[in-house]
Design an enzyme around this catalytic site. Sequence first.
Site, PDB file in Angstrom:
ATOM      1  N   GLY A   1      84.899  61.013  -9.287  1.00 48.20           N
ATOM      2  CA  GLY A   1      84.162  61.984  -8.488  1.00 48.20           C
ATOM      3  C   GLY A   1      82.767  61.582  -8.094  1.00 48.20           C
ATOM      4  N   ARG A   2      82.128  60.720  -8.887  1.00 46.89           N
ATOM      5  CA  ARG A   2      80.755  60.345  -8.547  1.00 46.89           C
ATOM      6  C   ARG A   2      80.689  59.592  -7.216  1.00 46.89           C
ATOM      7  NH1 ARG A   2      77.703  59.027 -13.990  1.00 46.89           N
ATOM      8  NH2 ARG A   2      79.578  60.138 -14.591  1.00 46.89           N
ATOM      9  N   SER A   3      81.710  58.783  -6.965  1.00 46.32           N
ATOM     10  CA  SER A   3      81.750  58.070  -5.681  1.00 46.32           C
ATOM     11  C   SER A   3      81.877  59.045  -4.530  1.00 46.32           C
ATOM     12  CB  SER A   3      82.918  57.077  -5.663  1.00 46.32           C
ATOM     13  OG  SER A   3      82.731  56.063  -6.625  1.00 46.32           O
TER      14      SER A   3
ATOM     15  N   ALA B   1      78.553  60.678  -4.016  1.00 44.21           N
ATOM     16  CA  ALA B   1      77.616  59.759  -3.367  1.00 44.21           C
ATOM     17  C   ALA B   1      77.881  59.675  -1.867  1.00 44.21           C
ATOM     18  CB  ALA B   1      77.722  58.374  -4.003  1.00 44.21           C
TER      19      ALA B   1
ATOM     20  N   TYR C   1      74.810  55.824 -11.579  1.00 47.02           N
ATOM     21  CA  TYR C   1      74.045  56.985 -11.131  1.00 47.02           C
ATOM     22  C   TYR C   1      74.569  58.196 -11.897  1.00 47.02           C
ATOM     23  CZ  TYR C   1      72.324  54.421  -7.003  1.00 47.02           C
ATOM     24  OH  TYR C   1      71.715  53.535  -6.150  1.00 47.02           O
TER      25      TYR C   1
END
Length: 539
Positions: free
Chosen positions: A267-269, A272, A231
Amino acid sequence: MSDNAPRVDASIADAVELDADVLVLGGGPAGTWAAISAAGEGARVVLVDKGFCGTSGATAPSGTGVWYIDPTPDKREAAMANREKMGGYLQDRRWMSRVLDRTYDQSNRLAEWGYPYPTDDSGRSQRNSLQGPEYMRLMRKRTKAAGVTILDHSPALELLVDEAGAVAGAAGLQRQGGKPWRVRAGAVVIATGGCAFLSKTLGSNVLTGDGYLMAAELGAELTSMEFSNPYAISSAFGSVTKTLFFGWGTFTYEDGTPVPGAASKGGRSAIARALLKGPVYAQLDKADDDIQEAMRASQPNFFLPYDRTGLDPFTQRFPVTLRLEGTIRGTGGLRIVDDSCATTVPGLYAAGDAATRELICGGFTGGGSHNAAWAMSSGHWSGQGAARYVKGTRRIRRNATGAGTVGLQESTRPTLNGVTLATAVQNEVFPYEINYFREAGRLTASLARLDTLWHDATKAGAVSGIDAVRARESAAMLATARWMYRSALARKETRGMHRRDDFPEQDPSQRHYITTGGLDEVWTATRPHAEASLAEAAE
């Protein structure tokens, strides 16, 4: 092979009928390199593009890095070792070396053709990035100069197959005028890109997995489809997914409190998980004046959504989201079985994002850089391989029948509604709690719904005209989702971008590839990593 242009069958007035040695499906970087390469072998080549060759696809509207490394042993070694851990050690060093060599040659060839590479302070040409509009404008020009016939706005709907089971061309529809087209060819290169499930990422509106479906209808295999859940961060009101710039950002909840972990490497986790609770905002407040100027110079399209809304992303907060990039940033795709990028179907080749990138990226995306290198390299090899295959067979297969299934088969039931089906698939692949944070129970439940959708779609009636394009796109998205999730269930570990909440650690015993295929019944199987295969052969 003879003649430089395909022959038009003038006996059919309402359709475009062509004969060619090599048919290339897709007009992005991989497709144009394939067409040029095949033409260089003396083949008569047709290239068909769902959009306009040179402007459609993920590369054309953007800038991209290129995995261009000087051919010195230490630099090449560092380049190959750099991302192996991130990719779960599934890369193949032999293929990585091949791609580095070919990308170096192709990039230098672009310079010879007049691509305006920038220079550094010492006057040395910098060939590790490309601006999409200039790059693809040049590639269209060179493709036409090579004698390739280009059919723009001509999505393919199905492959053609001969009595022996070999690919024999393809058929589709011209959007402008609504005329059907049919190209008989001795070999076909699938360069249709990956599948982003119409998630509104920039340039992905034509990337719906069409090539996967058409190839699978002939029995082609796919691989590494579990590595399909990247993502990208984007403004909630824009489509540009240049995540790098968000490295200078601060992320906060609606009340202004920081999102824990959002600025870290993973950081994307964190973003999310925060989005599962409510809105998340960003502000690029860590970029000083020099960095801001460099950002605007390198990626001006990143700022278009902000400029249009009168918002300054450096001084004002704005809502963000995560857009699924699927297999255009994943590493899965059609399995290739030799150095020419041949698939498991005779005469069928794959290139670019339509083919697996497991060989150079393993289980973690190489981003634009590695994907751009793979497009250049696999495009060259697949076009060359397809042309040489036709030389070896010394014939064009003319007894060709359409291999298309869902959306193209006659039935007394209502016709397939592509828009409704596409939305139903998106409801299964967009949610972070299903696709990003994977777990057996959630994946199994989603697959049950997807399998029901497939069963119903196979019973629906055929769709005609432009509606057939959307129907086939939605069917391809559905098939892709089923291959993804079946593969995700089969890999009971966390490796690369594939995360399992119920198997959070990497398992050394699962250093293998997962192959998948099938339509009504999706199957999976394991294949040993290249190093394991070599070890077995040596025993």
